[in-house]
Design an enzyme around this catalytic site. Structure first.
Site, PDB file in Angstrom:
ATOM      1  N   GLY A   1       2.181   1.897   5.502  1.00 19.19           N
ATOM      2  CA  GLY A   1       3.157   1.058   5.614  1.00 19.19           C
ATOM      3  C   GLY A   1       4.338   1.349   6.851  1.00 19.19           C
ATOM      4  O   GLY A   1       4.455   0.634   7.809  1.00 19.19           O
TER       5      GLY A   1
ATOM      6  N   GLU B   1       5.775  -3.312   1.137  1.00 16.45           N
ATOM      7  CA  GLU B   1       5.921  -2.810  -0.524  1.00 16.45           C
ATOM      8  C   GLU B   1       4.993  -1.747  -0.500  1.00 16.45           C
ATOM      9  O   GLU B   1       3.727  -1.821  -0.608  1.00 16.45           O
ATOM     10  CB  GLU B   1       4.998  -4.233  -1.243  1.00 16.45           C
ATOM     11  CG  GLU B   1       5.826  -5.557  -1.232  1.00 16.45           C
ATOM     12  CD  GLU B   1       7.281  -5.562  -1.955  1.00 16.45           C
ATOM     13  OE1 GLU B   1       7.709  -4.618  -2.591  1.00 16.45           O
ATOM     14  OE2 GLU B   1       7.992  -6.416  -1.701  1.00 16.45           O
TER      15      GLU B   1
ATOM     16  N   CYS C   1       2.398   0.661  -8.539  1.00 16.85           N
ATOM     17  CA  CYS C   1       3.607   0.870  -7.770  1.00 16.85           C
ATOM     18  C   CYS C   1       4.719   1.011  -8.505  1.00 16.85           C
ATOM     19  O   CYS C   1       5.704   1.860  -8.173  1.00 16.85           O
ATOM     20  CB  CYS C   1       3.795   0.124  -6.437  1.00 16.85           C
ATOM     21  SG  CYS C   1       3.958  -1.734  -6.872  1.00 16.85           S
TER      22      CYS C   1
ATOM     23  N   GLY D   1       0.787  -1.151   0.133  1.00 17.39           N
ATOM     24  CA  GLY D   1      -0.010   0.003   0.020  1.00 17.39           C
ATOM     25  C   GLY D   1       0.993   1.189  -0.002  1.00 17.39           C
ATOM     26  O   GLY D   1       2.090   1.188  -0.557  1.00 17.39           O
ATOM     27  N   SER D   2       0.291   2.206   0.450  1.00 20.94           N
ATOM     28  CA  SER D   2       0.936   3.595   0.570  1.00 20.94           C
ATOM     29  C   SER D   2       2.144   3.489   1.533  1.00 20.94           C
ATOM     30  O   SER D   2       2.126   2.841   2.753  1.00 20.94           O
ATOM     31  CB  SER D   2       0.106   4.702   0.822  1.00 20.94           C
ATOM     32  OG  SER D   2      -0.368   4.568   2.164  1.00 20.94           O
TER      33      SER D   2
END
Length: 507
Positions: free
Chosen positions: A243, A260, A294, A238-239
Site C-alpha cells: 500500500g 485497504e 485483514c 493488500g499488505s
C-alpha cells in the site's frame, strides 16, 4: 472440480487479459494450484505491456459511452449481474474455496457479498445525490453534483479473491466508471470466472467492449496501472508494504487512491463479558480463513480478574478444531495460501518465544494424508506482550496473542497501541464501557464492534481503517463518492453580475 470449471467457462488454458467480451493474452503462463491438495487447477497467460495499452485504450473508449448511460440503467446492468451470481453461486463459491483455501461456507459467503453489493448498488443508482446551497448573491443558484471519474483500477488480494473486487466494481459501474481489475496472481481463475459471468450480461444487453476488464500478472502489471495518469483512481487491497508503494506512486501523479491494508485487530474482554459469546467470536475471528483475513483477530486483551477463565475456554475450544479439506464442511480450518505463508507462520511462532512469550496452544505444520500440499498448520495461541515486535506486526496466519489489563484505560491503550487501525471489538454487558469504547477516546479503528468479533462486515457500512491500514473506505454508506468527482455549480439568472464577498469591479 472439473464440473465446476466447466460451468464457469474455464478451460485447462485460460487467457488472463480481457476487455469485456474478448479474452486474449500472450505473456508468460502462471499456474494456479490449490493449497487444498497441491494440485494444478489451470494455467493463465499474463498481460504484456502492449496488451495493457490495448486494455486501457478500450476502457477509455467504453467510458465515453458508459458515462452517458442514465445511472438507473447502469444499475439495471448491475442488477442482472447480481442475478447471474445467484445462479452461479455454488460453483463460484466452490472455486473460491478450492483456489484460495477458505472453507466452502466462507466461499459461498464471499459470493453472497458480491450479490449483496450488487443489490446495494442498484438502489444507489437512483440516489447519486448532490446538494443545493443558498447563495449570498441575489438571483443566483448554487449546487454540487457528482460526475464519473473514468477508469477505476482495482488491485485485489488473494484472501478475498472476488468479493473486494465486487465492492469496488458495483459502485464504480453505477457511478458511470469503467474498471480494470488486476487480480492476485495467486487466485487468477476466480477473476476470469467473474469476467465470464459479466460477459453473459454484456452480450445480453449489447454493451460496448471495455466496461469490465482484467489484467493478470505479477507486481509489474499492477505498477503499470499505478503509474498511469489515464487511471484517475486506484483501489488497492493488500499488505501495508504494498500500500505504501501504491500510495506513493499514485500521489506522484496526483491521482486518487483507496487503500485497504493490514489489520492487527484486538478484542477487549471485560469482567462483564459473556464467556460463551467471547469464545465463539474470538475463535472464529482468529481461525476463520486460517487467519488470513485483514479483519482476523490477532490479539485478545483480557481483564486480569477473568484472564485464566477466558484462557482456559479458548484452549478448550482450540482442542476441538478440525483442520483439513475446506470443501468438507466438518472442518473448521483450511490451509494457508502457500508455503511462503507457512514460513511466515513458523517465523512468528519462533519469534514470539524468542521475545519472551509463552505458547499455550502449540502450532506446527501438519503432514500426512490429507495434508499433502504442505500448507496446513495448527492454529496457535501465545501469551505475549503488546510491545513485542512480532505482536506489532501482522502475520497472516492463525496465531492469537493473549495479554492482560487492569484498568479500562489500559485496555484502550493496548488496543490502540499498534500501527494498524482496521477492526476492533469489546465484549461487555457494561453500558458505560461499551459507549466509552465507541467514543472519540475509545477505539481508533475504522471498525469498532460491541459483543461481536472483529471479523466479518456487512455491505451497508463503509469498510476500511485508519493509520497504516490506509484510511480508505469501500462498500456501503457514502463510499460511492470516492468513485466520482465533485463539481460546484453557480448559475446566475439575474441581469447583473454581482461578485462574491461584495467585491466591486466596475468598467
Amino acid at each position: 472440480m472439473q464440473d465446476v470449471l466447466t460451468k464457469l467457462g474455464l478451460q485447462a488454458q485460460n487467457n488472463g487479459t480481457s476487455t469485456g467480451k474478448n479474452f486474449f493474452g500472450s505473456g508468460d503462463a502462471i499456474t494456479s494450484w490449490s493449497p487444498v491438495d497441491g494440485k494444478t487447477i489451470g494455467t493463465v497467460t499474463t498481460t504484456t505491456s502492449e496488451e495493457y495499452e490495448k486494455v486501457v485504450a478500450t476502457a477509455a473508449e467504453a467510458f465515453k459511452t458508459w458515462k452517458e448511460v442514465p445511472a438507473p440503467q447502469r444499475g439495471e446492468i448491475v442488477r442482472q449481474y447480481g442475478d447471474i451470481l445467484r445462479e452461479y453461486k455454488e460453483p463460484l463459491g466452490k472455486l473460491v474455496s478450492y483456489e484460495m483455501g477458505k472453507s466452502y461456507q466462507e466461499g459461498l459467503g464471499e459470493v453472497q457479498e458480491m450479490i449483496d453489493i450488487c443489490d446495494f448498488a442498484v438502489g444507489l443508482s437512483r440516489q447519486l445525490y448532490g446538494l443545493t446551497i443558498k447563495s449570498e448573491r441575489p438571483a443566483h443558484h448554487m449546487q454540487e453534483q457528482w460526475h464519473p471519474l473514468g477508469i477505476v483500477g482495482i488491485i485485489s488480494a488473494f484472501n478475498f479473491p472476488v468479493a473486494v473486487w465486487s465492492w469496488n466494481t458495483a459502485l464504480a459501474w453505477v457511478c458511470g466508471d469503467v474498471t480494470i481489475w488486476k487480480a492476485s496472481e495467486k487466485t487468477p481463475l476466480t477473476a476470469i470466472a467473474c469476467q465470464n459471468l459479466f460477459n453473459k450480461v454484456a452480450e445480453a444487453n449489447d454493451l460496448p467492449e471495455g466496461i469490465s476488464n482484467i489484467i493478470t500478472g505479477n507486481a509489474q502489471v499492477g505498477e503499470w496501472m499505478t503509474k498511469d495518469g489515464r487511471v484517475p483512481l486506484i483501489s488497492a487491497t493488500g499488505s501495508i508494504r504494498m500500500g505504501k508503494i501504491v500510495g506513493t506512486e499514485v500521489a506522484k501523479r496526483l491521482g486518487k487512491s483507496i487503500l485497504e491494508l493490514g489489520g492487527n485487530n484486538a478484542i477487549i474482554v471485560t469482567p462483564d463479558a459473556d464467556l460463551k459469546m467471547t469464545t465463539i467470536g474470538t475463535v472464529f475471528g482468529a481461525v476463520g480463513t486460517a487467519g488470513q483475513r485483514c479483519t482476523s483477530t490477532r490479539r485478545v486483551i483480557i481483564h486480569d480478574s477473568i484472564y485464566d477463565k477466558v484462557k482456559d475456554a479458548l484452549v478448550k475450544a482450540y482442542g476441538q478444531l478440525s483442520i483439513g479439506d475446506p470443501l468438507d464442511e466438518k472442518n473448521h480450518v483450511g490451509p494457508l495460501i502457500d508455503k511462503d505463508a507457512v514460513k511466515a507462520y513458523q517465523y512468528a511462532l519462533d519469534k514470539v518465544v524468542e521475545e519472551g512469550g509463552n505458547l499455550i496452544v502449540e502450532g506446527g505444520v501438519l503432514e500426512g494424508p490429507g495434508y499433502e500440499s504442505g500448507c496446513y498448520v495448527k492454529p496457535a495461541i501465545a501469551e505475549a506482550k503488546n510491545s513485542f515486535e512480532i505482536v506489532q506486526h501482522e502475520t497472516f496466519a492463525p496465531i492469537l496473542y493473549l495479554m492482560k489489563y487492569s484498568t479500562f484505560e489500559e485496555a484502550i491503550a493496548l488496543q490502540n497501541g499498534v500501527p494498524q487501525g482496521l477492526s476492533s471489538a469489546i465484549m461487555t454487558n457494561n453500558m458505560r464501557e461499551a459507549h466509552q469504547f465507541l467514543s472519540a477516546s475509545g477505539s481508533d479503528c475504522g471498525i469498532a464492534n460491541v459483543n461481536i468479533g472483529t471479523s466479518g462486515a456487512e455491505i451497508g457500512g463503509a469498510f476500511g481503517g485508519e493509520k497504516e491500514t490506509g484510511g480508505g473506505r469501500e462498500s456501503g454508506s457514502d463510499a460511492w463518492k470516492a468513485y466520482m468527482r465533485r463539481q460546484t455549480n453557480t448559475l446566475n439568472y439575474s441581469p447583473d453580475l454581482p461578485l462574491a464577498q461584495g467585491i466591486k469591479f466596475d468598467i
